[in-house]
Design a protein around this motif. Structure first.
Motif, short mmCIF file in Angstrom:
data_model
loop_
_atom_site.label_atom_id
_atom_site.label_comp_id
_atom_site.label_asym_id
_atom_site.label_seq_id
_atom_site.Cartn_x
_atom_site.Cartn_y
_atom_site.Cartn_z
N MET A 1 0.82 -1.20 0.00
CA MET A 1 0.00 0.00 0.00
C MET A 1 0.85 1.25 0.00
N THR A 2 2.00 1.19 0.70
CA THR A 2 2.83 2.37 0.85
C THR A 2 4.18 2.15 0.20
N THR A 3 4.66 3.14 -0.55
CA THR A 3 5.88 2.97 -1.31
C THR A 3 7.07 3.70 -0.70
N THR A 4 6.84 4.54 0.30
CA THR A 4 7.95 5.28 0.87
C THR A 4 8.97 4.35 1.51
N ALA A 5 10.24 4.75 1.46
CA ALA A 5 11.30 3.93 2.05
C ALA A 5 11.54 4.28 3.51
N GLU A 6 10.88 5.30 4.04
CA GLU A 6 11.07 5.69 5.43
C GLU A 6 10.50 4.62 6.36
N PRO A 7 11.17 4.36 7.50
CA PRO A 7 10.63 3.37 8.43
C PRO A 7 9.25 3.77 8.95
N PHE A 8 9.07 5.07 9.27
CA PHE A 8 7.79 5.54 9.78
C PHE A 8 6.91 5.98 8.63
N ILE A 9 5.69 5.46 8.60
CA ILE A 9 4.74 5.74 7.53
C ILE A 9 3.51 6.39 8.14
N HIS A 10 3.10 7.55 7.59
CA HIS A 10 2.03 8.33 8.22
C HIS A 10 1.13 8.96 7.16
N PRO A 11 0.28 8.17 6.51
CA PRO A 11 -0.59 8.73 5.47
C PRO A 11 -1.90 9.26 6.05
N ALA A 12 -2.45 10.28 5.39
CA ALA A 12 -3.80 10.76 5.66
C ALA A 12 -4.73 10.16 4.62
N LEU A 13 -5.79 9.52 5.09
CA LEU A 13 -6.78 8.91 4.20
C LEU A 13 -8.02 9.80 4.18
N PHE A 14 -8.37 10.33 3.01
CA PHE A 14 -9.56 11.15 2.87
C PHE A 14 -10.72 10.28 2.37
N TYR A 15 -11.86 10.41 3.02
CA TYR A 15 -13.03 9.60 2.64
C TYR A 15 -14.29 10.46 2.71
N ALA A 16 -15.26 10.13 1.86
CA ALA A 16 -16.49 10.91 1.79
C ALA A 16 -17.71 10.15 2.27
N ASP A 17 -17.61 8.83 2.43
CA ASP A 17 -18.76 8.03 2.86
C ASP A 17 -18.24 6.73 3.46
N PRO A 18 -19.13 5.94 4.07
CA PRO A 18 -18.68 4.69 4.71
C PRO A 18 -17.99 3.72 3.77
N GLN A 19 -18.41 3.69 2.51
CA GLN A 19 -17.79 2.77 1.56
C GLN A 19 -16.32 3.13 1.33
N GLU A 20 -16.06 4.43 1.13
CA GLU A 20 -14.67 4.87 0.95
C GLU A 20 -13.87 4.66 2.23
N TYR A 21 -14.53 4.84 3.38
CA TYR A 21 -13.85 4.62 4.65
C TYR A 21 -13.37 3.17 4.76
N LEU A 22 -14.26 2.24 4.51
CA LEU A 22 -13.91 0.82 4.61
C LEU A 22 -12.90 0.42 3.53
N ALA A 23 -13.04 1.00 2.33
CA ALA A 23 -12.11 0.67 1.24
C ALA A 23 -10.69 1.11 1.56
N GLY A 24 -10.55 2.15 2.39
CA GLY A 24 -9.22 2.63 2.74
C GLY A 24 -8.65 2.02 4.00
N THR A 25 -9.53 1.67 4.95
CA THR A 25 -9.04 1.19 6.25
C THR A 25 -8.90 -0.33 6.33
N VAL A 26 -9.87 -1.06 5.82
CA VAL A 26 -9.86 -2.52 6.00
C VAL A 26 -8.69 -3.18 5.28
N PRO A 27 -8.37 -2.83 4.02
CA PRO A 27 -7.17 -3.43 3.40
C PRO A 27 -5.89 -3.12 4.19
N PHE A 28 -5.80 -1.91 4.76
CA PHE A 28 -4.65 -1.54 5.59
C PHE A 28 -4.52 -2.51 6.76
N VAL A 29 -5.66 -2.83 7.40
CA VAL A 29 -5.66 -3.76 8.53
C VAL A 29 -5.31 -5.17 8.06
N ARG A 30 -5.94 -5.62 6.99
CA ARG A 30 -5.71 -6.99 6.52
C ARG A 30 -4.26 -7.20 6.08
#
Length: 314
Positions: A1-30
């Protein structure tokens, strides 16, 4: 999901509805679970339930926290939520966290502390094997909040885009400085405010004055005990690091009792009060303790001195 080479990764996820929220958060968790990474999710309760329902049994090993409770005071999120989880994991293992400290309904008093918190995460975790994803609701948060998210996160994931990109507005130090703003004054009616100048030999007296006044304003039980602790820690810090003296004020406002201490010291350590105390640490826990027990802490510091204002719900 993340391409940066830095050890610490800190992305902001912008979402407009529950579907976008789940599409951005659940794959991150899995992805984290599949890699054997410890995962924590600290988001407002309604979003927490969305993720829990979507994960089902896959979420059995995930640490779930309602950010409305755990992160009520933004100043305790780093030591009491993020570092508390990350530091408890085995060394050498990447840690994955979803943290949503800003939601619609945060007050005007809370927001500057929220923005500074998001900026300071970068310093608190620099060089560590940690990924912290921070969701932002584009449908309910105002433009200033969304603009600040670009400034406090090195990587952003636009709503509905599915991919990430570097933030061209990244400037966490600028955000910390911008929200280091003078605090609104205490009420003009001095009869409604306890105001006491103190020195070292008066610390015990000042603590009793503050708790007596807090009780008159409606604090009871643990909240009143926390007022005594806050008063003791802040006034002691003023004596030790703020020129030997200071001014204490206590008053009520919008359902809170406020305890404010002003002195001539200048706070130069941006992470003061946001580092967990080590087991062998002696002293230096004052502002950390205040952050851990208060419902909100606001700080303004500059060449003329420092003001620390703590809020306790009645």
């Amino acid at each position: 999901m993340t391409t940066t080479a830095e050890p610490f990764i800190h992305p902001a996820l912008f979402y407009a509805d529950p579907q976008e929220y789940l599409a951005g958060t659940v794959p991150f968790v899995r992805e984290g679970l599949a890699a054997g990474e410890p995962v924590a999710i600290a988001v407002p309760g309604e979003n927490l339930r969305l993720i829990q329902d979507e994960l089902g049994a896959d979420g059995d090993t995930v640490r779930f926290l309602d950010m409305r409770e755990a992160g009520r005071n933004p100043g305790r999120i780093i030591p009491g939520v993020l570092r508390a989880f990350a530091d408890a994991q085995p060394p050498g293992r990447r840690v994955r966290i979803i943290g949503e400290p800003i939601w619609a309904g945060r007050s005007a008093a809370e927001y500057p502390a929220c923005a500074q918190h998001e900026a300071l995460i970068n310093a608190a975790f620099q060089g560590r094997e940690v990924s912290i994803l921070c969701p932002y609701d584009t449908a309910r948060l105002d433009e200033r909040v969304l603009a600040d998210a670009h400034a406090t996160h090195p990587v952003v994931i636009p709503a509905g885009a599915g991919g990430e990109r570097p933030s061209e507005a990244y400037d966490p130090e600028g955000v910390v400085a911008r929200y280091n703003e003078p605090l609104p004054p205490a009420p003009d009616a001095l009869a409604d405010v306890l105001s006491v100048t103190f020195e070292e030999d008066a610390l015990s007296v000042v603590r009793h004055l503050a708790t007596d006044y807090g009780a008159r304003l409606g604090l009871t039980g643990l909240a009143l005990e926390n007022l005594a602790l806050i008063t003791a820690e802040l006034t002691t810090n003023s004596v030790l690091h703020g020129g030997g003296t200071g001014v204490l004020r206590v008053w009520s406002e919008n359902g809170y009792v406020l305890c404010e201490v002003r002195d001539k010291g200048r706070l130069t350590d941006l992470l003061a009060g946001r580092r967990p105390a080590s087991r062998d640490q002696r002293g230096g826990r004052g502002l950390l303790l205040v952050n851990l027990v208060a419902d909100l802490v606001r700080i303004h510091t500059g060449p003329d001195g420092t003001t620390i204002r703590s809020y306790l719900a009645r």
